[in-house]
Design an enzyme around this catalytic site. Structure first.
Site, PDB file in Angstrom:
ATOM      1  N   VAL A  36      40.597  44.804  32.895  1.00 47.23           N
ATOM      2  CA  VAL A  36      41.052  43.415  32.780  1.00 47.23           C
ATOM      3  C   VAL A  36      42.497  43.369  32.289  1.00 47.23           C
ATOM      4  O   VAL A  36      43.285  42.501  32.691  1.00 47.23           O
ATOM      5  CB  VAL A  36      40.111  42.583  31.880  1.00 47.23           C
ATOM      6  CG1 VAL A  36      40.240  42.955  30.414  1.00 47.23           C
ATOM      7  CG2 VAL A  36      40.383  41.087  32.048  1.00 47.23           C
ATOM      8  N   ASN A  70      44.570  43.940  35.270  1.00 47.75           N
ATOM      9  CA  ASN A  70      44.631  42.715  36.058  1.00 47.75           C
ATOM     10  C   ASN A  70      45.711  41.781  35.527  1.00 47.75           C
ATOM     11  O   ASN A  70      46.488  41.192  36.282  1.00 47.75           O
ATOM     12  CB  ASN A  70      43.265  42.019  35.986  1.00 47.75           C
ATOM     13  CG  ASN A  70      42.814  41.514  37.335  1.00 47.75           C
ATOM     14  OD1 ASN A  70      43.520  41.666  38.328  1.00 47.75           O
ATOM     15  ND2 ASN A  70      41.658  40.927  37.376  1.00 47.75           N
ATOM     16  N   ASP A  81      41.286  52.304  37.525  1.00 47.90           N
ATOM     17  CA  ASP A  81      40.922  51.652  38.781  1.00 47.90           C
ATOM     18  C   ASP A  81      41.626  52.299  39.970  1.00 47.90           C
ATOM     19  O   ASP A  81      42.731  52.825  39.833  1.00 47.90           O
ATOM     20  CB  ASP A  81      41.300  50.162  38.742  1.00 47.90           C
ATOM     21  CG  ASP A  81      40.404  49.362  37.809  1.00 47.90           C
ATOM     22  OD1 ASP A  81      39.296  49.849  37.499  1.00 47.90           O
ATOM     23  OD2 ASP A  81      40.821  48.262  37.396  1.00 47.90           O
TER      24      ASP A  81
END
Length: 307
Positions: free
Chosen positions: A76, A79, A281
């Site tokens: 997150v 992101n 990721d």
């Protein structure tokens, strides 16, 4: 370390509802309640997926905010980086994931209310980010480490597995990849001048020191020196690689004969069939350019004058 103080009156709160097996939702509630107590306005954002969350954060930023507070794990945070890189809006972190390597790097408390106090405190540091560019100019920002080679093969395999869940899946994938361990033909060009053309087990590109929940893969990386630290493992022996893992927790692996290091502002990387993972990721398949971008992010961190 250069820090500056700013007033925090309005915060965009981005939460990953699945981080920490749902722990992020509770952590976000506690952090947001703390901000409200301090008179801070909060705009809550929970995206259906990463792309949706980025869109919602960007839309909220257009209406104005003094900071973005990301609650969850390194995913997150990653992101949020995609929306905040290159802007003057600082990032606050409430760690509630499995790795929390961004929070570890900047000394962010694990207690949600204490992390919210850091956000409200308004002390910001200007830090570097890593950037991965591939294909026809596509790019992705990262804050901690970009991994290629054995690490990325393990993650590839873990992502393909349906069972088991959590860390056990990763460890099982690691055992499976160890059984097929091989040297990989890496070709790198550092800062357009120095060529490294050799077989390696893995290469890590660190903007910060740790990944994977505190593994100090690039123990001397400095998030404000404008450079990435490279850690290269020149070894295809399963026994030696297994012995290497405990030393990575302490960062002493870089002293071993089978490990070499380098620093560069920009690295062109090629290795057929290998993917890059950054901040845990998937980023892209190689080839790619991995570079450091000085001062690309402002991070909210504890006061340099505690007490």
């Amino acid at each position: 370390m250069t820090v500056a103080k700013r007033e925090i009156g309005k915060v965009i709160a981005l939460t990953n509802p699945v981080s920490g097996h749902g722990a992020a939702i509770r952590a976000a509630e506690l952090a947001i309640a703390r901000l409200h107590q301090k008179g801070v306005e909060v705009v809550e954002v929970i995206g259906d997926d990463a792309r949706d969350a980025r869109y919602l954060v960007s839309a909220a930023l257009e209406k104005g905010a003094d900071a973005v507070m990301a609650t969850g794990g390194d995913g997150v945070v990653s992101n949020a980086l995609q929306a905040l890189a290159g802007t003057d809006v600082p990032l606050g972190i409430v760690p509630a994931g499995t790795g929390n390597d961004h929070a570890r790097e900047f000394g962010i408390p694990v207690v949600p209310e204490a992390a919210a106090d850091v956000v409200a405190g308004g002390w910001t540091e200007s830090v570097d980010l890593g950037r991965i560019t591939w294909g026809d100019g596509q790019s992705k920002w990262f804050g901690t480490v970009a991994a290629t080679g054995f690490d990325s093969l393990v993650t590839d395999r873990a992502n393909r597995m349906r069972w088991p869940h959590g860390r056990a899946r990763y460890y099982l994938a690691m055992l499976a990849e160890l059984s097929q361990l091989r040297l990989l033909p890496f070709r790198m060009v550092l800062d357009g001048t120095r060529e490294i053309d050799t077989d390696l087990t893995l290469v890590a590109f660190g903007n910060t020191r740790s990944y994977g929940g505190g593994m100090l893969v690039c123990p001397h990386a400095d998030h404000s020196d404008g450079l990435l630290d490279l850690t290269m493992v020149h070894e295809a022996s399963r026994t030696k690689l297994v012995r290497l893992f405990p030393t990575v927790m302490k960062g002493t692996h870089v002293d071993l004969d089978e490990v070499s290091t380098a620093r560069a502002r920009s690295i062109q990387v090629q290795c057929p069939g290998i993917n890059v993972y950054a901040d845990g990721d998937f980023a892209c398949p190689l080839p790619a350019e991995i570079s450091a971008v000085p001062g690309a992010l402002r991070v909210l961190r504890p006061s340099p004058h505690p007490g």
